[in-house]
Design a protein around this motif. Structure first.
Motif, mmCIF file in Angstrom:
data_model
loop_
_atom_site.group_PDB
_atom_site.id
_atom_site.type_symbol
_atom_site.label_atom_id
_atom_site.label_comp_id
_atom_site.label_asym_id
_atom_site.label_seq_id
_atom_site.Cartn_x
_atom_site.Cartn_y
_atom_site.Cartn_z
ATOM 1 N N GLU A 1 0.985 -0.996 0.068
ATOM 2 C CA GLU A 1 0.039 -0.108 0.042
ATOM 3 C C GLU A 1 1.057 1.126 0.214
ATOM 4 O OE1 GLU A 1 -2.303 -0.801 3.310
ATOM 5 O OE2 GLU A 1 -3.881 -1.650 2.034
ATOM 6 N N SER B 1 -4.810 6.158 -1.276
ATOM 7 C CA SER B 1 -5.565 4.790 -1.102
ATOM 8 C C SER B 1 -5.489 4.105 -2.385
ATOM 9 C CB SER B 1 -7.347 5.194 -0.900
ATOM 10 O OG SER B 1 -7.651 6.305 -2.002
ATOM 11 N N TYR C 1 -2.463 0.855 -4.150
ATOM 12 C CA TYR C 1 -1.229 0.158 -4.038
ATOM 13 C C TYR C 1 0.006 0.762 -4.756
ATOM 14 C CZ TYR C 1 -4.190 -3.509 -1.848
ATOM 15 O OH TYR C 1 -5.272 -4.157 -1.241
ATOM 16 N N CYS D 1 4.396 4.561 -6.359
ATOM 17 C CA CYS D 1 2.971 4.945 -6.363
ATOM 18 C C CYS D 1 2.768 5.718 -7.673
ATOM 19 C CB CYS D 1 2.685 5.730 -5.297
ATOM 20 S SG CYS D 1 0.984 6.363 -5.338
#
Ligand code: ADP
Ligand code: ZN
Ligand code: ZN
Length: 724
Positions: A418, A423, A425, A437
């Motif tokens: 995460e 919000s 992965y 990310c």
């Protein structure tokens, strides 16, 4: 002290871009020695700063008596340039009011950035330089005729049109000439739509001296071919500077030059992305919107305008013809192009056949329920790809996810990769062993062991293009090309094309046949005129069918049709081309329609569903999005503004026709530690929705000022949102 009354000093109202949501309307008063025509560009002082502005007479003259002593003079008039036209100003005013932004913001964003910081002296110098270079290059001399276009591609047209038009093309062009439009050119991929656009442009350009044509494309960086084709066709006739581009990939200086060429009328054809819809073109007579269904025509920041919709509006405003084109039109445009007797407003021109009679690819579905659970490339697909390699043909395999795997997971505990700030992965990129990310950019080395339990066994879950490429290379290790050489695979996605020029060189490898398999994201599925690809495969297209966004099926259908359109474009290849889909839902109606290449059937069934559910185009929507430190704050603000609306809009009886839904978290609820929420507003009437939004906007501003809404960072209205 003698004071000249303000009227004699020439009260000059100037539109500037005041800070967002400020109380100033954007039109400020200055004085000037002479009367300046509306649309003149000026430089004006504001506080300590000096800004670019446009002379902009306010719609209703304000009755308040201005104290002349308080008015400041404009600093300079850039009146070496002709003023912006009344049409242009009307377009800006409409955009601002329809999309609920200030006219100053819209106008200044529509002008080339470099102009903002230019003095009249610098501008004069620039114009002189341009005039000089135009004199030396613009005449269609022999050397211009022989000059290759900037990006030579194998298919770039030869000078002037030597093609014999197909019957369908001739019909489309005839109707374009005879009727007013707006037109929706519904043509199969490879039916020769671009040729029709060029023919329509050509006939517009000869119809009156100085006529100008605007051609919009979703992503001009991906379509250097189009630029080359237009330059090859029109530069020999109208000079080297007659075709200019406008997109965000250009330097500020290039953008200014294009803008000046369009504004002065020297540019006869402007090719551009959505921003080009605001190009100042005093003799605009045709607007073409290629791939009109493409979501990138909708802006996602600032004024969230739809360049496609504005093109239609602008055409009507200026008396210019408008032609939208697509193999898979947006359902809105499809609906507008229904027969006039049923209320249609656009003329649908159909070109169902491919040029040269080439067949559309055969669509094959692989039922993944019958494949091993971890299977990435099913055995029938692999066999088909191997067969193409044996024949020296190219295949294209696409998957809508870049990186190696979308998630890393611990095999022992619950740990997953995460992102701390979002919000979402973090995606595993094997090439540099990072977890990245894709939303906030956070990037870290892959941990040696599970950060939660220390287990060294952490595994990639799912797959991205990087893994797909690796996997294909493994599967095809023993396979040889007809010349005995190993199979050559190239991957094209946002990661491999980061460096300038990388995309062009990878694409040219594909065009010249140095590649057997092209792996990539949807980036490769759109628009490219690949001649040697005979097999296209979608590895995992089902996701969109589970999406909560009601437009997801429409987008998937058009993506797959576009992708299929990349195959079999060369009719001299004997074997039928194929489009493969690996799916767990092989009998889904979307795939059934795709198998038959039946866009009308798909569109009509979708429209029926939308009508039953009162969704667009049978209703009109707006979203208000809010960002805050916490979800509660973001939602609290929206819900408060909703209550205010209920209290204050009752009297106008607007709410009888407008529904405000409760605030909900956005599907990506948190990005870079900012919480995001949204509220949907819906009405069966566009006019009522507009009236409500105009009234509500002020309430949103004052709600934001409420101490209860301290945590709100920003909010914005999105009219006709595409992603819900
Ligand atoms: P679309 O935009 O509809 O997918 P294009 O306009 O790119 O199709 O046309 C596909 C190919 O067919 C291009 O290489 C184009 O040069 C060629 N083409 C278009 N019209 C004709 C024609 N009338 N005769 C021969 N080739 C044509
Ligand atoms: Zn663990
Ligand atoms: Zn993140």
């Amino acid at each position: 002290m003698t004071q000249i009354p303000v009227t004699e000093k020439c009260l000059t109202q100037v539109l500037v871009h005041t800070p967002a949501h400020s109380q100033m309307a954007g039109v400020l008063s200055y004085w000037n020695e002479t009367l300046l025509a509306p649309g003149t560009l000026v430089r004006v002082p504001l506080g300590q700063r000096e800004l670019l502005g446009v002379v902009w007479p306010a719609e209703q003259a304000s009755e308040t008596v201005l104290d002349p002593a308080k008015l400041r003079p404009i600093t300079a008039a850039l009146d070496i340039l002709p003023p912006l036209s009344a049409h242009w100003r009307a377009l800006i005013n409409f955009t601002a009011s329809y999309y609920q932004r200030s006219a100053g913001e819209v106008a200044l964003a529509a002008l080339p950035p470099q102009l903002r910081d230019m003095s009249s002296v610098q501008l004069r110098r620039r114009l002189k330089k341009l005039a000089k270079s135009a004199k030396t290059q613009s005449l269609p001399t022999d050397s211009a005729l022989n000059k290759t276009p900037s990006k030579p591609t194998p298919e770039a047209d030869t000078v002037a049109s030597a093609v014999v038009l197909t019957k369908e093309q001739r019909q489309a062009i005839r109707r374009f000439r005879d009727e007013a439009g707006p037109f929706l050119l519904f043509g199969a991929t490879g039916s020769g739509k671009t040729e029709v656009f060029m023919q329509c442009a050509a006939s517009t350009l000869v119809s009156s001296s100085g006529a100008q044509v605007l051609v919009m494309v979703p992503e001009i960086n991906l379509t250097p071919q189009l630029e080359a084709r237009f330059k090859a066709r029109f530069c020999p006739l109208y000079g080297a500077e007659a075709v200019v581009s406008m997109h965000s990939g250009m330097t500020p200086a290039q953008r200014l030059n294009s803008w000046l060429a369009a504004h002065s009328g020297a540019a006869r054809v402007v090719l551009g992305t959505r921003m080009a819809v605001f190009a100042s073109m005093p003799q605009l007579q045709l607007i073409v919107v290629d791939e009109e269904h493409d979501p990138s025509y909708k802006s996602s920041e600032g004024a969230r305008y739809s360049a496609r919709d504005l093109a239609v509006y602008r055409g009507r405003l200026e008396g210019a013809k408008v032609m939208l084109g697509s193999a898979t039109p947006s359902l809105e445009s499809w609906h507008h192009s229904r027969p006039a007797a049923e209320g249609g407003r656009y003329l649908r021109l159909e070109m169902p056949s491919r040029v040269g009679g080439g067949q559309l690819p055969l669509v094959r579905r692989v039922d993944m329920n019958h494949q091993a659970k971890s299977c990435i490339i099913s055995s029938p697909l692999l066999a088909a790809i191997t067969g193409r390699i044996a024949r020296g043909e190219q295949s294209m395999v696409f998957l809508n996810r870049r990186g190696y795997a979308p998630v890393l997971q611990c095999s022992d505990c619950d740990w997953k990769s995460e992102c701390r700030h979002c919000s979402a992965y973090r995606v595993f990129h094997k090439i540099d062993r990072t977890l990245r990310c894709h939303h906030c950019g956070l990037s870290e080395r892959v941990p040696r062991a599970c950060p939660a339990c220390g287990n060294p066994d952490i595994m990639p879950l799912g797959r991205g293009t990087e893994r797909l490429e690796e996997h294909l290379a493994e599967l095809l290790r023993g396979v040889r090309r007809p010349d005995g050489q190993p199979v050559r695979i190239v991957r094209i996605d946002a990661d491999t094309t980061r460096l300038k020029g990388a995309l062009e060189s990878q694409l040219s490898q594909v065009h010249t046949g140095e590649v057997d398999i092209l792996v990539g994201t949807q980036m490769i599925a759109k628009g490219h005129d690949f001649r040697r690809i005979t097999l296209v495969a979608a590895v995992n297209p089902d996701n969109a069918l589970y999406s909560s966004d009601f437009r997801a099926p429409e987008r998937l259908f058009s993506l797959l049709m576009q992708a299929a359109g990349r195959a079999g474009r060369d009719e001299t290849v004997a074997n039928p081309s194929e489009m493969w889909m690996q799916t767990f839902l092989p009998t889904h109606p979307l795939y059934e329609a795709l198998k038959k290449h039946d866009y009308p059937a798909f569109a009509d069934s979708q429209l029926k569903e939308r009508q039953q559910a009162a969704m667009p185009p049978f209703s009109f929507q707006a979203l208000v999005r809010a960002e805050a430190r916490s979800q509660e704050a973001a939602q609290g603000f929206l819900n408060l503004a909703r209550r205010v609306a209920a209290d204050q809009c009752d009297t106008a009886n607007l709410l009888a026709q407008v529904t405000l839904y409760p605030a909900v978290p956005m599907s990506m609820a948190r990005i870079a530690n900012i919480e995001r929420a949204q509220m949907l507003v819906e009405s069966p009437s566009r006019a009522t929705l507009q009236r409500f939004l105009s009234a509500w906007q002020g309430m949103l501003h004052s709600t934001r000022a409420d101490p209860e809404c301290k945590g709100v960072i920003r909010w914005a209205i999105d009219v006709d949102p595409l992603n819900i």
